[in-house]
Design a protein around this motif. Structure first.
Motif, PDB file in Angstrom:
ATOM      1  N   PHE A 123       0.828  -1.209   0.000  1.00 33.59           N
ATOM      2  CA  PHE A 123       0.000   0.000   0.000  1.00 33.59           C
ATOM      3  C   PHE A 123       0.864   1.262   0.000  1.00 33.59           C
ATOM      4  O   PHE A 123       0.582   2.227  -0.715  1.00 33.59           O
ATOM      5  CB  PHE A 123      -0.941   0.018   1.218  1.00 33.59           C
ATOM      6  CG  PHE A 123      -1.642   1.329   1.389  1.00 33.59           C
ATOM      7  CD1 PHE A 123      -2.658   1.706   0.510  1.00 33.59           C
ATOM      8  CD2 PHE A 123      -1.272   2.215   2.389  1.00 33.59           C
ATOM      9  CE1 PHE A 123      -3.303   2.928   0.634  1.00 33.59           C
ATOM     10  CE2 PHE A 123      -1.901   3.441   2.514  1.00 33.59           C
ATOM     11  CZ  PHE A 123      -2.914   3.796   1.644  1.00 33.59           C
ATOM     12  N   ARG A 124       1.925   1.259   0.806  1.00 36.60           N
ATOM     13  CA  ARG A 124       2.787   2.456   0.852  1.00 36.60           C
ATOM     14  C   ARG A 124       3.393   2.759  -0.500  1.00 36.60           C
ATOM     15  O   ARG A 124       3.507   3.925  -0.900  1.00 36.60           O
ATOM     16  CB  ARG A 124       3.872   2.272   1.907  1.00 36.60           C
ATOM     17  CG  ARG A 124       3.307   2.434   3.306  1.00 36.60           C
ATOM     18  CD  ARG A 124       4.344   2.248   4.364  1.00 36.60           C
ATOM     19  NE  ARG A 124       5.357   3.299   4.324  1.00 36.60           N
ATOM     20  CZ  ARG A 124       6.264   3.453   5.286  1.00 36.60           C
ATOM     21  NH1 ARG A 124       6.264   2.645   6.330  1.00 36.60           N
ATOM     22  NH2 ARG A 124       7.161   4.403   5.196  1.00 36.60           N
ATOM     23  N   LEU A 125       3.769   1.718  -1.236  1.00 36.60           N
ATOM     24  CA  LEU A 125       4.330   1.945  -2.570  1.00 36.60           C
ATOM     25  C   LEU A 125       3.263   2.498  -3.519  1.00 36.60           C
ATOM     26  O   LEU A 125       3.502   3.481  -4.227  1.00 36.60           O
ATOM     27  CB  LEU A 125       4.917   0.646  -3.144  1.00 36.60           C
ATOM     28  CG  LEU A 125       5.456   0.826  -4.576  1.00 36.60           C
ATOM     29  CD1 LEU A 125       6.666   1.752  -4.582  1.00 36.60           C
ATOM     30  CD2 LEU A 125       5.781  -0.507  -5.216  1.00 36.60           C
ATOM     31  N   ILE A 126       2.087   1.881  -3.516  1.00 35.71           N
ATOM     32  CA  ILE A 126       1.010   2.328  -4.409  1.00 35.71           C
ATOM     33  C   ILE A 126       0.635   3.781  -4.079  1.00 35.71           C
ATOM     34  O   ILE A 126       0.408   4.602  -4.969  1.00 35.71           O
ATOM     35  CB  ILE A 126      -0.226   1.394  -4.278  1.00 35.71           C
ATOM     36  CG1 ILE A 126       0.106  -0.002  -4.817  1.00 35.71           C
ATOM     37  CG2 ILE A 126      -1.448   1.966  -4.994  1.00 35.71           C
ATOM     38  CD1 ILE A 126       0.546  -0.032  -6.277  1.00 35.71           C
ATOM     39  N   MET A 144     -12.964  -8.404  -6.551  1.00 33.02           N
ATOM     40  CA  MET A 144     -13.714  -8.885  -5.390  1.00 33.02           C
ATOM     41  C   MET A 144     -12.875  -9.761  -4.482  1.00 33.02           C
ATOM     42  O   MET A 144     -13.128  -9.843  -3.292  1.00 33.02           O
ATOM     43  CB  MET A 144     -14.944  -9.675  -5.850  1.00 33.02           C
ATOM     44  CG  MET A 144     -16.147  -8.790  -6.074  1.00 33.02           C
ATOM     45  SD  MET A 144     -17.645  -9.699  -6.497  1.00 33.02           S
ATOM     46  CE  MET A 144     -17.075 -11.250  -7.141  1.00 33.02           C
ATOM     47  N   ASP A 145     -11.890 -10.433  -5.069  1.00 26.88           N
ATOM     48  CA  ASP A 145     -11.080 -11.374  -4.289  1.00 26.88           C
ATOM     49  C   ASP A 145      -9.819 -10.735  -3.709  1.00 26.88           C
ATOM     50  O   ASP A 145      -9.000 -11.412  -3.094  1.00 26.88           O
ATOM     51  CB  ASP A 145     -10.677 -12.573  -5.172  1.00 26.88           C
ATOM     52  CG  ASP A 145     -11.878 -13.359  -5.637  1.00 26.88           C
ATOM     53  OD1 ASP A 145     -12.867 -13.422  -4.871  1.00 26.88           O
ATOM     54  OD2 ASP A 145     -11.856 -13.898  -6.759  1.00 26.88           O
ATOM     55  N   TRP A 146      -9.661  -9.425  -3.904  1.00 26.89           N
ATOM     56  CA  TRP A 146      -8.420  -8.797  -3.452  1.00 26.89           C
ATOM     57  C   TRP A 146      -8.301  -8.767  -1.931  1.00 26.89           C
ATOM     58  O   TRP A 146      -7.207  -8.787  -1.391  1.00 26.89           O
ATOM     59  CB  TRP A 146      -8.261  -7.390  -4.057  1.00 26.89           C
ATOM     60  CG  TRP A 146      -7.817  -7.448  -5.485  1.00 26.89           C
ATOM     61  CD1 TRP A 146      -8.059  -8.451  -6.377  1.00 26.89           C
ATOM     62  CD2 TRP A 146      -7.041  -6.479  -6.188  1.00 26.89           C
ATOM     63  NE1 TRP A 146      -7.495  -8.166  -7.595  1.00 26.89           N
ATOM     64  CE2 TRP A 146      -6.866  -6.968  -7.508  1.00 26.89           C
ATOM     65  CE3 TRP A 146      -6.484  -5.249  -5.846  1.00 26.89           C
ATOM     66  CZ2 TRP A 146      -6.146  -6.264  -8.473  1.00 26.89           C
ATOM     67  CZ3 TRP A 146      -5.776  -4.539  -6.811  1.00 26.89           C
ATOM     68  CH2 TRP A 146      -5.613  -5.054  -8.108  1.00 26.89           C
ATOM     69  N   ILE A 155      -7.280  -2.690   3.950  1.00 29.94           N
ATOM     70  CA  ILE A 155      -6.094  -2.399   3.129  1.00 29.94           C
ATOM     71  C   ILE A 155      -6.426  -2.620   1.652  1.00 29.94           C
ATOM     72  O   ILE A 155      -6.058  -1.812   0.794  1.00 29.94           O
ATOM     73  CB  ILE A 155      -4.890  -3.271   3.554  1.00 29.94           C
ATOM     74  CG1 ILE A 155      -4.426  -2.877   4.954  1.00 29.94           C
ATOM     75  CG2 ILE A 155      -3.725  -3.099   2.574  1.00 29.94           C
ATOM     76  CD1 ILE A 155      -3.253  -3.686   5.463  1.00 29.94           C
ATOM     77  N   ALA A 156      -7.153  -3.701   1.363  1.00 33.15           N
ATOM     78  CA  ALA A 156      -7.520  -3.988  -0.028  1.00 33.15           C
ATOM     79  C   ALA A 156      -8.305  -2.815  -0.624  1.00 33.15           C
ATOM     80  O   ALA A 156      -8.034  -2.387  -1.754  1.00 33.15           O
ATOM     81  CB  ALA A 156      -8.344  -5.274  -0.107  1.00 33.15           C
ATOM     82  N   THR A 157      -9.234  -2.294   0.138  1.00 35.61           N
ATOM     83  CA  THR A 157     -10.050  -1.175  -0.346  1.00 35.61           C
ATOM     84  C   THR A 157      -9.198   0.066  -0.579  1.00 35.61           C
ATOM     85  O   THR A 157      -9.356   0.771  -1.578  1.00 35.61           O
ATOM     86  CB  THR A 157     -11.191  -0.873   0.652  1.00 35.61           C
ATOM     87  OG1 THR A 157     -11.937  -2.076   0.847  1.00 35.61           O
ATOM     88  CG2 THR A 157     -12.112   0.215   0.141  1.00 35.61           C
ATOM     89  N   ARG A 162      -6.684   3.852  -4.604  1.00 34.53           N
ATOM     90  CA  ARG A 162      -5.576   4.583  -5.241  1.00 34.53           C
ATOM     91  C   ARG A 162      -5.310   4.067  -6.653  1.00 34.53           C
ATOM     92  O   ARG A 162      -5.098   4.838  -7.578  1.00 34.53           O
ATOM     93  CB  ARG A 162      -4.267   4.429  -4.461  1.00 34.53           C
ATOM     94  CG  ARG A 162      -4.297   4.757  -3.007  1.00 34.53           C
ATOM     95  CD  ARG A 162      -4.545   6.216  -2.764  1.00 34.53           C
ATOM     96  NE  ARG A 162      -4.342   6.589  -1.362  1.00 34.53           N
ATOM     97  CZ  ARG A 162      -5.143   6.259  -0.364  1.00 34.53           C
ATOM     98  NH1 ARG A 162      -6.197   5.510  -0.556  1.00 34.53           N
ATOM     99  NH2 ARG A 162      -4.896   6.680   0.863  1.00 34.53           N
ATOM    100  N   LEU A 163      -5.305   2.723  -6.746  1.00 36.73           N
ATOM    101  CA  LEU A 163      -4.924   2.094  -8.004  1.00 36.73           C
ATOM    102  C   LEU A 163      -5.926   2.397  -9.120  1.00 36.73           C
ATOM    103  O   LEU A 163      -5.557   2.628 -10.266  1.00 36.73           O
ATOM    104  CB  LEU A 163      -4.854   0.577  -7.772  1.00 36.73           C
ATOM    105  CG  LEU A 163      -3.947  -0.242  -8.651  1.00 36.73           C
ATOM    106  CD1 LEU A 163      -2.512   0.248  -8.579  1.00 36.73           C
ATOM    107  CD2 LEU A 163      -4.011  -1.701  -8.210  1.00 36.73           C
ATOM    108  N   LEU A 164      -7.220   2.414  -8.762  1.00 34.86           N
ATOM    109  CA  LEU A 164      -8.248   2.487  -9.798  1.00 34.86           C
ATOM    110  C   LEU A 164      -8.738   3.896 -10.084  1.00 34.86           C
ATOM    111  O   LEU A 164      -9.478   4.106 -11.038  1.00 34.86           O
ATOM    112  CB  LEU A 164      -9.441   1.592  -9.424  1.00 34.86           C
ATOM    113  CG  LEU A 164      -9.114   0.106  -9.237  1.00 34.86           C
ATOM    114  CD1 LEU A 164     -10.384  -0.693  -8.992  1.00 34.86           C
ATOM    115  CD2 LEU A 164      -8.366  -0.455 -10.434  1.00 34.86           C
ATOM    116  N   HIS A 165      -8.335   4.867  -9.236  1.00 33.34           N
ATOM    117  CA  HIS A 165      -8.842   6.231  -9.419  1.00 33.34           C
ATOM    118  C   HIS A 165      -8.596   6.736 -10.840  1.00 33.34           C
ATOM    119  O   HIS A 165      -9.492   7.238 -11.509  1.00 33.34           O
ATOM    120  CB  HIS A 165      -8.212   7.161  -8.381  1.00 33.34           C
ATOM    121  CG  HIS A 165      -8.746   8.558  -8.446  1.00 33.34           C
ATOM    122  ND1 HIS A 165      -8.095   9.631  -7.896  1.00 33.34           N
ATOM    123  CD2 HIS A 165      -9.865   9.059  -9.015  1.00 33.34           C
ATOM    124  CE1 HIS A 165      -8.791  10.729  -8.119  1.00 33.34           C
ATOM    125  NE2 HIS A 165      -9.876  10.410  -8.789  1.00 33.34           N
TER     126      HIS A 165
END
Ligand code: ADP
Ligand code: MG
Length: 189
Positions: A123-126, A144-146, A155-157, A162-165
């Motif tokens: 998460f910190r890297l992303i 859904m499986d993340w 954390i997944a959320t 960040r990733l999908l914005h």
């Protein structure tokens, strides 16, 4: 340049007729590298053998040809790199180094689950790369499986957020290219 690509694959080598679930127009748009200029992400989802790594590498090759700094890593390798850096008290420098490449390919997320500590380093890297540089991620698991991969839905959320914005997701549904010749020869059904 040290891109550490596992092998060179190009978009020209990709047979789009074999994988009709891929929108050719979206890939052509990505090949124009606007997503790199805008620091947007690309997520390639699908079962094994459908060409996720091939397409991610091909886009990275395009970006490298255009002069961008590119780095390829499996997710597994990324996680052990971050964990080692933390143990050796140089996590910040390591995160900085991994923020520098304009295109970072993270291959094969989802094959191995992460501990909560590993997920929080990821998460910190992303979070660092968010709106600064493009991350190309491949996974055999649907969004859904993340939660399962990261062992923690919170954390997944946060990672997905960040990733999908600013991102493009290619959801590849199809047959494995690796098995096509074997199937034709009747070796697998
Ligand atoms: P994945 O990462 O989805 O498991 P890969 O990208 O590693 O799959 O593809 C498996 C192999 O098949 C690679 O050698 C790749 O170059 C090749 N391949 C996959 N899809 C295609 C395609 N549509 N056209 C040409 N080669 C393909
Ligand atoms: Mg792959």
């Amino acid at each position: 340049k040290q891109a550490r690509l596992p092998w060179i694959k190009t978009l020209e080598q990709f047979d789009f007729s074999f994988q009709p679930s891929i929108d050719h127009k979206i890939v052509r748009e990505l090949a124009g590298l606007g997503f790199v200029e805008r620091s947007e992400n690309v997520v390639l989802l699908g079962p094994p053998g459908v060409g996720k790594t091939h397409l991610a590498v091909a886009l990275a090759v395009k970006a490298a040809e255009a002069g961008h700094r590119v780095l390829f890593m499996t997710l597994d390798r990324l996680v052990s790199t971050l964990m080692r850096a933390r143990q050796e008290n140089r996590l910040d420098r390591q995160l900085q180094q991994l923020t520098y490449p304009k295109v970072l390919v993270l291959d094969e997320m989802g094959y191995l689950p992460m501990t909560r500590e590993e997920a929080s380093l990821f998460f910190r890297l992303i979070n660092r790369r968010y709106e600064r540089a493009s991350t190309l991620l491949t996974s055999n698991k649907s969004f859904m499986d993340w939660g399962e991969i990261f062992g923690d839905q919170v954390i997944a959320t946060a990672i997905l957020d960040r990733l999908l914005h600013h991102s493009t997701t290619l959801n590849i549904k199809g047959e494995s290219y690796r098995l096509k010749d074997k199937r034709r020869a009747g070796l697998v059904t």
